[in-house]
Scaffold this motif. Structure first.
Motif, PDB file in Angstrom:
ATOM      1  N   ALA A 202     -43.781  42.168 -24.260  1.00 31.38           N
ATOM      2  CA  ALA A 202     -43.773  40.740 -23.934  1.00 31.38           C
ATOM      3  C   ALA A 202     -42.356  40.216 -24.121  1.00 31.38           C
ATOM      4  CB  ALA A 202     -44.732  39.985 -24.847  1.00 31.38           C
ATOM      5  N   VAL A 203     -41.936  39.318 -23.248  1.00 34.74           N
ATOM      6  CA  VAL A 203     -40.581  38.770 -23.317  1.00 34.74           C
ATOM      7  C   VAL A 203     -40.632  37.322 -23.807  1.00 34.74           C
ATOM      8  CG1 VAL A 203     -38.472  38.209 -22.062  1.00 34.74           C
ATOM      9  CG2 VAL A 203     -39.761  40.286 -21.476  1.00 34.74           C
ATOM     10  N   ILE A 204     -39.886  37.072 -24.865  1.00 38.60           N
ATOM     11  CA  ILE A 204     -39.741  35.715 -25.387  1.00 38.60           C
ATOM     12  C   ILE A 204     -38.388  35.180 -24.927  1.00 38.60           C
ATOM     13  CG2 ILE A 204     -39.540  34.291 -27.466  1.00 38.60           C
ATOM     14  CD1 ILE A 204     -41.271  36.396 -28.911  1.00 38.60           C
ATOM     15  N   VAL A 205     -38.407  34.062 -24.227  1.00 38.85           N
ATOM     16  CA  VAL A 205     -37.170  33.454 -23.723  1.00 38.85           C
ATOM     17  C   VAL A 205     -36.657  32.458 -24.761  1.00 38.85           C
ATOM     18  CG1 VAL A 205     -36.200  31.921 -21.966  1.00 38.85           C
ATOM     19  CG2 VAL A 205     -37.721  33.806 -21.301  1.00 38.85           C
ATOM     20  N   VAL A 206     -35.392  32.636 -25.127  1.00 36.41           N
ATOM     21  CA  VAL A 206     -34.766  31.832 -26.175  1.00 36.41           C
ATOM     22  C   VAL A 206     -33.644  30.985 -25.555  1.00 36.41           C
ATOM     23  CG1 VAL A 206     -33.665  31.869 -28.443  1.00 36.41           C
ATOM     24  CG2 VAL A 206     -35.186  33.766 -27.756  1.00 36.41           C
ATOM     25  N   PRO A 207     -33.828  29.674 -25.436  1.00 35.77           N
ATOM     26  CA  PRO A 207     -32.783  28.833 -24.857  1.00 35.77           C
ATOM     27  C   PRO A 207     -31.683  28.535 -25.875  1.00 35.77           C
ATOM     28  CG  PRO A 207     -34.654  27.476 -25.458  1.00 35.77           C
ATOM     29  CD  PRO A 207     -35.041  28.896 -25.774  1.00 35.77           C
ATOM     30  N   LEU A 208     -30.437  28.658 -25.436  1.00 40.63           N
ATOM     31  CA  LEU A 208     -29.297  28.358 -26.309  1.00 40.63           C
ATOM     32  C   LEU A 208     -28.670  27.048 -25.870  1.00 40.63           C
ATOM     33  CD1 LEU A 208     -27.603  31.852 -26.743  1.00 40.63           C
ATOM     34  CD2 LEU A 208     -29.380  30.773 -28.113  1.00 40.63           C
ATOM     35  N   PHE A 209     -29.285  25.971 -26.295  1.00 32.83           N
ATOM     36  CA  PHE A 209     -28.804  24.633 -25.965  1.00 32.83           C
ATOM     37  C   PHE A 209     -28.894  23.762 -27.211  1.00 32.83           C
ATOM     38  CE2 PHE A 209     -29.683  26.465 -21.916  1.00 32.83           C
ATOM     39  CZ  PHE A 209     -28.690  25.952 -21.088  1.00 32.83           C
ATOM     40  N   LEU A 210     -27.926  22.872 -27.337  1.00 35.49           N
ATOM     41  CA  LEU A 210     -27.821  22.060 -28.538  1.00 35.49           C
ATOM     42  C   LEU A 210     -29.024  21.141 -28.708  1.00 35.49           C
ATOM     43  CD1 LEU A 210     -25.895  21.528 -30.882  1.00 35.49           C
ATOM     44  CD2 LEU A 210     -24.839  19.725 -29.504  1.00 35.49           C
ATOM     45  N   SER A 211     -29.424  20.495 -27.629  1.00 37.06           N
ATOM     46  CA  SER A 211     -30.517  19.535 -27.706  1.00 37.06           C
ATOM     47  C   SER A 211     -31.431  19.694 -26.493  1.00 37.06           C
ATOM     48  CB  SER A 211     -29.967  18.105 -27.770  1.00 37.06           C
ATOM     49  OG  SER A 211     -30.997  17.176 -28.014  1.00 37.06           O
ATOM     50  N   GLN A 212     -32.700  19.418 -26.692  1.00 37.37           N
ATOM     51  CA  GLN A 212     -33.667  19.556 -25.610  1.00 37.37           C
ATOM     52  C   GLN A 212     -33.376  18.534 -24.519  1.00 37.37           C
ATOM     53  OE1 GLN A 212     -37.423  20.605 -27.246  1.00 37.37           O
ATOM     54  NE2 GLN A 212     -38.564  19.724 -25.527  1.00 37.37           N
ATOM     55  N   GLY A 213     -33.530  18.953 -23.272  1.00 36.80           N
ATOM     56  CA  GLY A 213     -33.246  18.044 -22.175  1.00 36.80           C
ATOM     57  C   GLY A 213     -33.381  18.733 -20.839  1.00 36.80           C
ATOM     58  N   TYR A 214     -32.542  18.364 -19.909  1.00 35.50           N
ATOM     59  CA  TYR A 214     -32.642  18.816 -18.525  1.00 35.50           C
ATOM     60  C   TYR A 214     -32.656  20.337 -18.409  1.00 35.50           C
ATOM     61  CZ  TYR A 214     -31.254  19.540 -13.637  1.00 35.50           C
ATOM     62  OH  TYR A 214     -31.178  19.965 -12.330  1.00 35.50           O
ATOM     63  N   PHE A 215     -31.759  21.017 -19.108  1.00 34.61           N
ATOM     64  CA  PHE A 215     -31.675  22.473 -18.962  1.00 34.61           C
ATOM     65  C   PHE A 215     -32.876  23.173 -19.580  1.00 34.61           C
ATOM     66  CE2 PHE A 215     -27.219  21.325 -18.310  1.00 34.61           C
ATOM     67  CZ  PHE A 215     -26.918  22.108 -17.199  1.00 34.61           C
ATOM     68  N   ARG A 230     -42.886  34.140 -22.544  1.00 36.41           N
ATOM     69  CA  ARG A 230     -43.277  33.154 -23.547  1.00 36.41           C
ATOM     70  C   ARG A 230     -42.091  32.217 -23.778  1.00 36.41           C
ATOM     71  NH1 ARG A 230     -45.619  37.429 -28.005  1.00 36.41           N
ATOM     72  NH2 ARG A 230     -47.167  38.450 -26.649  1.00 36.41           N
ATOM     73  N   TYR A 231     -42.401  30.931 -23.876  1.00 38.69           N
ATOM     74  CA  TYR A 231     -41.310  29.955 -23.933  1.00 38.69           C
ATOM     75  C   TYR A 231     -41.846  28.632 -24.461  1.00 38.69           C
ATOM     76  CZ  TYR A 231     -37.487  26.992 -22.068  1.00 38.69           C
ATOM     77  OH  TYR A 231     -36.433  26.113 -21.913  1.00 38.69           O
ATOM     78  N   ASN A 232     -41.080  28.011 -25.362  1.00 43.92           N
ATOM     79  CA  ASN A 232     -41.480  26.681 -25.820  1.00 43.92           C
ATOM     80  C   ASN A 232     -40.384  25.641 -25.615  1.00 43.92           C
ATOM     81  OD1 ASN A 232     -39.668  27.232 -27.892  1.00 43.92           O
ATOM     82  ND2 ASN A 232     -41.250  27.597 -29.444  1.00 43.92           N
ATOM     83  N   GLY A 233     -39.229  26.064 -25.137  1.00 43.84           N
ATOM     84  CA  GLY A 233     -38.162  25.127 -24.803  1.00 43.84           C
ATOM     85  C   GLY A 233     -37.458  24.490 -25.980  1.00 43.84           C
ATOM     86  N   ARG A 234     -37.692  24.998 -27.191  1.00 47.13           N
ATOM     87  CA  ARG A 234     -37.075  24.373 -28.367  1.00 47.13           C
ATOM     88  C   ARG A 234     -35.564  24.595 -28.384  1.00 47.13           C
ATOM     89  NH1 ARG A 234     -39.986  25.362 -33.998  1.00 47.13           N
ATOM     90  NH2 ARG A 234     -38.276  23.955 -34.565  1.00 47.13           N
ATOM     91  N   ALA A 235     -34.829  23.536 -28.619  1.00 49.73           N
ATOM     92  CA  ALA A 235     -33.372  23.606 -28.701  1.00 49.73           C
ATOM     93  C   ALA A 235     -32.949  23.622 -30.175  1.00 49.73           C
ATOM     94  CB  ALA A 235     -32.755  22.416 -27.972  1.00 49.73           C
ATOM     95  N   MET A 236     -31.639  23.548 -30.412  1.00 45.46           N
ATOM     96  CA  MET A 236     -31.126  23.688 -31.777  1.00 45.46           C
ATOM     97  C   MET A 236     -31.264  22.423 -32.623  1.00 45.46           C
ATOM     98  SD  MET A 236     -27.731  26.012 -31.182  1.00 45.46           S
ATOM     99  CE  MET A 236     -27.843  27.601 -30.332  1.00 45.46           C
ATOM    100  N   LEU A 237     -31.382  21.292 -31.983  1.00 48.89           N
ATOM    101  CA  LEU A 237     -31.549  20.036 -32.700  1.00 48.89           C
ATOM    102  C   LEU A 237     -32.936  19.458 -32.438  1.00 48.89           C
ATOM    103  CD1 LEU A 237     -28.089  18.288 -32.116  1.00 48.89           C
ATOM    104  CD2 LEU A 237     -29.018  19.061 -34.309  1.00 48.89           C
ATOM    105  N   PRO A 238     -33.544  18.800 -33.427  1.00 47.25           N
ATOM    106  CA  PRO A 238     -33.020  18.600 -34.782  1.00 47.25           C
ATOM    107  C   PRO A 238     -33.309  19.804 -35.670  1.00 47.25           C
ATOM    108  CG  PRO A 238     -35.132  17.496 -34.549  1.00 47.25           C
ATOM    109  CD  PRO A 238     -34.812  18.093 -33.205  1.00 47.25           C
TER     110      PRO A 238
END
Length: 261
Positions: A202-215, A230-238
């Motif tokens: 299974a592949v877990i996609v990890v987004p590397l973005f400071l804050s959740q938004g458009y990307f 698998r993906y939840n879109g969680r960013a680094m903040l907060p």
């Protein structure tokens, strides 16, 4: 000498994005190690009245003579990090010229580094994806960052993504970690190749973005349409890890200013 700190991030039209960044900087600035040090949050673009030159002016009006600049960006492969450095008079990383011109600044300026593969950020990312992982030995990670098509910057993104992916893989005990950039458009091809090579994982996609938004909410899911992941879109903040990263950058920056004086 009177030191001051200027934190620079990209900026966004989404008010929550800006608030999350400001909240993290405010929390870091509350550290006893930073008491009585002027600290200003500024933005590369979009946020009128709070752009980089505004931040410089505000700090110099408070008497700051030595300025430590913290680039709150994901990767040293960001062309923005280089163009900001250019505008402060630092050497260019390539022949790609930024469009910021030259800042008006009388203070002595010292320039920090962005996040890259900071170990505590790997822990943050592991926490972000913990609810998506059930058997790490049967799971692979796909880290997705903004990226760059430009020479030098592309390679820097690659290096940072590779190192951060390996940190995260080892920390969580995952089978493997791969990476892809949105610029150039690599995400769908990389995910499809991972599934073809290891269909049992299974592949877990990890987004590397400071804050959740458009990307995180739109671009990544759109690019991966039709693929299983698998993906939840969680960013680094907060996250307090970003607050601690900021505090470390600020404190070490002040120490550098003292040593160089």
């Amino acid at each position: 000498m009177k030191p001051g700190i200027l934190v620079i991030s990209h900026g966004s039209r989404e008010s929550l994005w800006v608030k999350l960044v400001d909240d993290a900087i405010t929390a870091a600035a509350a550290s006893p190690s930073l008491s009585n040090v002027p600290i200003v949050s500024s933005f590369l673009e979009i946020i009128e009245g709070r752009l980089i030159q505004d931040g410089i002016d505000e700090l110099e009006q408070q008497g700051v003579t030595d300025l430590y600049v913290v680039p709150l960006f994901i990767s040293s492969g960001s062309t923005h990090v280089d163009e900001i450095g250019q505008a402060f008079g630092f050497p260019w990383l390539s022949d790609l010229e930024g469009d910021l011109g030259t800042f008006r600044v009388a203070a002595n300026v010292h320039y920090g580094m962005p996040i890259d593969d900071d170990p505590e950020i790997a822990e943050l990312l592991l926490d972000n994806i913990s609810s998506l992982s059930f058997d790490p030995k049967q799971e692979a990670l796909l880290l997705i960052g903004h990226g760059s098509k430009e020479k030098v910057f592309h390679e820097r993104w690659q290096e940072g993504l590779l190192k951060l992916g390996e940190r995260l893989r080892a920390l969580g005990g995952f089978q493997r970690a791969e990476y892809a950039m949105l610029l150039p458009d690599q995400a769908a091809a990389k995910l499809a190749a991972m599934q073809t090579a290891n269909p049992e994982e299974a592949v877990i996609v990890v987004p590397l973005f400071l804050s959740q938004g458009y990307f995180t909410n739109h671009v990544i899911p759109t690019r991966l349409t039709g693929l299983e992941y698998r993906y939840n879109g969680r960013a680094m903040l907060p996250n307090p890890a970003i607050v601690r990263w900021l505090e470390r950058q600020m404190v070490s920056g002040l120490q550098r200013l003292q040593v160089q004086k």
